[in-house]
Design a protein around this motif. Structure first.
Motif, PDB file in Angstrom:
ATOM      1  N   LEU A   1       0.056  -3.393  -7.753  1.00 16.76           N
ATOM      2  CA  LEU A   1      -0.413  -4.270  -8.817  1.00 16.76           C
ATOM      3  C   LEU A   1      -1.926  -4.167  -8.979  1.00 16.76           C
ATOM      4  O   LEU A   1      -2.447  -4.165 -10.100  1.00 16.76           O
TER       5      LEU A   1
ATOM      6  N   ARG B   1      -4.277  -2.195 -12.239  1.00 19.76           N
ATOM      7  CA  ARG B   1      -5.377  -2.821 -12.998  1.00 19.76           C
ATOM      8  C   ARG B   1      -6.706  -2.083 -12.775  1.00 19.76           C
ATOM      9  O   ARG B   1      -7.738  -2.527 -13.260  1.00 19.76           O
TER      10      ARG B   1
ATOM     11  N   ARG C   1       3.511  -3.730  -2.773  1.00 13.73           N
ATOM     12  CA  ARG C   1       3.609  -4.329  -4.103  1.00 13.73           C
ATOM     13  C   ARG C   1       2.234  -4.816  -4.573  1.00 13.73           C
ATOM     14  O   ARG C   1       1.820  -4.573  -5.707  1.00 13.73           O
TER      15      ARG C   1
ATOM     16  N   LEU D   1      -3.975 -11.955  -9.984  1.00 17.28           N
ATOM     17  CA  LEU D   1      -3.313 -10.816 -10.626  1.00 17.28           C
ATOM     18  C   LEU D   1      -2.682 -11.200 -11.968  1.00 17.28           C
ATOM     19  O   LEU D   1      -2.065 -10.365 -12.633  1.00 17.28           O
TER      20      LEU D   1
END
Length: 207
Positions: A34, A38, A30, A78
């Motif tokens: 993430l 980006r 995960r 994040l």
């Protein structure tokens, strides 16, 4: 052209969404997803979160369980909340989906009071049901009671003049460019009051 009630169209669209059971989240995977979403390198993400590159690498590869303090730093870096680190994307979610419906090429569905043109019909598991409608009805008496269903609804007048009837408000006359957003569990019906049949865009939520 087949006959279909708008409530039925909405029910069918909701059923097509289906319910799926979410799998447990792999925290390392995960975090990696993430980060890559980006376009960050390990160094960039670690710097953003205030963690050592080696620490972030171990977290992504499942080689260590981060402390709550590290989780908070990750979430801040994040720009999400801590719970979102453990929240999987919805099953079947596809990013970057697109459906184009050329003018006049939507699927036609007719009723006594409306002629519907379903839009973006090729997309499954939609969160919204968009459709264009030609309003044939001229009086409230042409309807068999109120139309009401779950969700919220957005209405935008494309051409002509309509009168929006709702269960708890006075009738509202609306012209080209006017819009309304309302709770669809409240009874509602639309009639044309212009010489020509009015055309409207309807968008109904499916969640």
């Amino acid at each position: 052209m087949t006959s279909a009630d708008p409530k039925t169209l909405i029910q069918i669209a909701r059923q097509n969404g289906g319910e799926e059971i979410s799998k447990p989240v792999d925290l390392g995977q995960r975090v990696r997803e993430l980060r890559k979403a980006r376009n960050w390198t390990l160094e960039q993400a670690a710097s953003q979160a205030g963690l050592a590159r080696s620490t972030l690498s171990k977290i992504e590869n499942g080689q260590m369980s981060p402390t709550y303090d590290a989780l908070k730093k990750l979430a801040v870096g994040l720009e999400i909340s801590v719970p979102q680190l453990f929240t999987p994307p919805r099953a079947g979610q596809i990013n970057g989906r697109l459906a184009v419906t050329k003018s006049g090429q939507g699927t036609a569905q007719a009723t006594v009071t409306y002629e519907h043109e379903l839009l973006a019909e090729t997309l499954t598991k939609k969160q919204m049901l968009p459709y264009r409608a030609r309003v044939r009805a001229r009086t409230l008496e042409e309807f068999e009671g109120w139309v009401r269903h779950d969700g919220e609804e957005f209405l935008y007048v494309l051409t002509g003049v309509i009168r929006l009837f709702t269960e708890f408000y006075e009738p509202i006359e609306m012209r080209r460019g006017d819009s309304a957003y309302y709770d669809a569990t409240m009874g509602h019906n639309v009639v044309s009051v212009s010489e020509e049949d009015a055309n409207i865009l309807w968008v109904t939520s499916l969640t």
